[in-house]
Motif scaffolding. Sequence first.
Motif, PDB file in Angstrom:
ATOM      1  N   GLU A 145      43.337  46.354  35.441  1.00 21.04           N
ATOM      2  CA  GLU A 145      42.702  47.277  36.375  1.00 21.04           C
ATOM      3  C   GLU A 145      43.710  47.830  37.374  1.00 21.04           C
ATOM      4  N   ILE A 146      43.777  49.145  37.450  1.00 20.46           N
ATOM      5  CA  ILE A 146      44.607  49.832  38.440  1.00 20.46           C
ATOM      6  C   ILE A 146      43.752  50.089  39.681  1.00 20.46           C
ATOM      7  N   GLY A 147      44.284  49.769  40.859  1.00 24.76           N
ATOM      8  CA  GLY A 147      43.507  49.897  42.086  1.00 24.76           C
ATOM      9  C   GLY A 147      42.444  48.821  42.180  1.00 24.76           C
ATOM     10  N   THR A 148      42.848  47.593  41.933  1.00 23.91           N
ATOM     11  CA  THR A 148      41.899  46.489  41.751  1.00 23.91           C
ATOM     12  C   THR A 148      41.273  45.980  43.038  1.00 23.91           C
ATOM     13  N   SER A 149      41.880  46.315  44.195  1.00 22.08           N
ATOM     14  CA  SER A 149      41.385  45.823  45.490  1.00 22.08           C
ATOM     15  C   SER A 149      41.433  44.295  45.504  1.00 22.08           C
ATOM     16  N   ALA A 150      40.278  43.633  45.486  1.00 23.37           N
ATOM     17  CA  ALA A 150      40.249  42.167  45.475  1.00 23.37           C
ATOM     18  C   ALA A 150      40.040  41.599  44.077  1.00 23.37           C
ATOM     19  N   GLY A 151      39.920  42.470  43.079  1.00 25.57           N
ATOM     20  CA  GLY A 151      39.812  42.018  41.701  1.00 25.57           C
ATOM     21  C   GLY A 151      38.417  41.666  41.229  1.00 25.57           C
ATOM     22  N   LEU A 152      37.380  42.036  41.978  1.00 18.76           N
ATOM     23  CA  LEU A 152      36.027  41.592  41.643  1.00 18.76           C
ATOM     24  C   LEU A 152      35.498  42.208  40.348  1.00 18.76           C
ATOM     25  N   GLN A 153      35.956  43.427  39.987  1.00 20.80           N
ATOM     26  CA  GLN A 153      35.475  44.035  38.746  1.00 20.80           C
ATOM     27  C   GLN A 153      36.084  43.370  37.509  1.00 20.80           C
ATOM     28  N   LEU A 154      37.133  42.599  37.693  1.00 17.94           N
ATOM     29  CA  LEU A 154      37.733  41.888  36.572  1.00 17.94           C
ATOM     30  C   LEU A 154      36.861  40.734  36.089  1.00 17.94           C
ATOM     31  N   PHE A 155      35.790  40.448  36.845  1.00 16.16           N
ATOM     32  CA  PHE A 155      34.843  39.401  36.456  1.00 16.16           C
ATOM     33  C   PHE A 155      33.559  40.006  35.903  1.00 16.16           C
ATOM     34  N   VAL A 156      33.674  41.163  35.278  1.00 17.17           N
ATOM     35  CA  VAL A 156      32.524  41.903  34.757  1.00 17.17           C
ATOM     36  C   VAL A 156      31.660  41.056  33.820  1.00 17.17           C
ATOM     37  N   ASP A 157      32.261  40.089  33.168  1.00 20.87           N
ATOM     38  CA  ASP A 157      31.531  39.263  32.200  1.00 20.87           C
ATOM     39  C   ASP A 157      30.704  38.159  32.848  1.00 20.87           C
ATOM     40  N   GLN A 158      30.900  37.916  34.131  1.00 19.43           N
ATOM     41  CA  GLN A 158      30.283  36.756  34.765  1.00 19.43           C
ATOM     42  C   GLN A 158      29.064  37.099  35.630  1.00 19.43           C
ATOM     43  N   TYR A 159      28.692  38.370  35.675  1.00 19.47           N
ATOM     44  CA  TYR A 159      27.562  38.779  36.494  1.00 19.47           C
ATOM     45  C   TYR A 159      26.302  38.946  35.636  1.00 19.47           C
TER      46      TYR A 159
END
Length: 356
Positions: A145-159
């Motif tokens: 992810e480019i522009g990840t900020s805190a990286g929360l979208q990288l956990f898309v599988d866990q929501y």
Amino acid sequence: MDDIQYTEQSNRFIRFADNECVGSSRLYEVLAREVAQHEWLLSLCEDIPKGQPAPNLLFASVHELVIQHSADELATYYPSVTIYPKQAEDVFPSFLAFFHTYESGIRHRLRTRRVQTNEVQRCAYLYPIFSKIQQQTKQSLALLEIGTSAGLQLFVDQYAYEYNGVPIDPISISSVNISATVESNESFHLEAKTLLDIGTRLGVDLNIVDLTDEAERSWLNALIWPEHETRRQLLQAAMNEVNLNKVTLIEGDGVTMLQELVSRVPEAEMLCIFHTHVANQMSRPVKEELLRQVERIGQTRDVFHIYNNIQDRFLHVDLYQDGQLTALTYAETEGHGRQFQIMTPLDSLFHQKSFE
């Protein structure tokens, strides 16, 4: 501030009011229209780093201070601070007085902070894309992810997800419950939650947001608009739930570093480069260079590129397979991920393709 700069800055606030606030935040709509006519307030925006969206940064700076100084008169207009807020139409005198009182704190934030809203709800439209890629390729995914900020979208599988009122996994134990409305000419239906197999989770940003730092968490919260309580709750839940040991977050320029970052991804994983509402902070030459970088990567390995705000505001999915590009305009999305309208089904991207 000369007349040209004044007009350009004023127009930014008017566009913000017209295109982003109407129907979403009456408070920010009123304030944006008032700021657009106030030369002193517009002059403060000269402190804002180039490329940063002035209205978002200005209002978030004030919002954080309003939360910290909840006894101030201005706080009585903010739904994030008071249960029964006053009418937004009357806010500007209190807003201006607050500016004079806390000018140094506001200026400091304008100079040092960035608009890095880590919008967890945008995972609502990322999840179907990654699920389809997983189903079609049968490979473990590498999320970059480019522009990840805190990286929360990288956990898309866990929501947990709900589309048009129907949860896709009724027994999900996640405290992050993402709900979205989907419009489509064809039936939009996910049989059950796809258990995504994600290997590499890699995020890059010019300024990584450190969730172990309370000041950083406070800023992320301030970026959420005052009326948007659901967004605020999702952010808090995600910040408390994710395991940051599962991601690698790197500070730097995601465009210039892209080749080196991709070299960290095992060849056995399907590379997915993505970014949401980040390219709007890039200049045209930088956007073009990003597309060139992805094309170069696509000559050496298969890669999916998921993005918006480069050619237009729509959500795109580009696939480079065996060096050949297949481009799909997937959806029109609401800025915060609460709804999206599918323009072209993802199946079109995979027609007559094999990943064996």
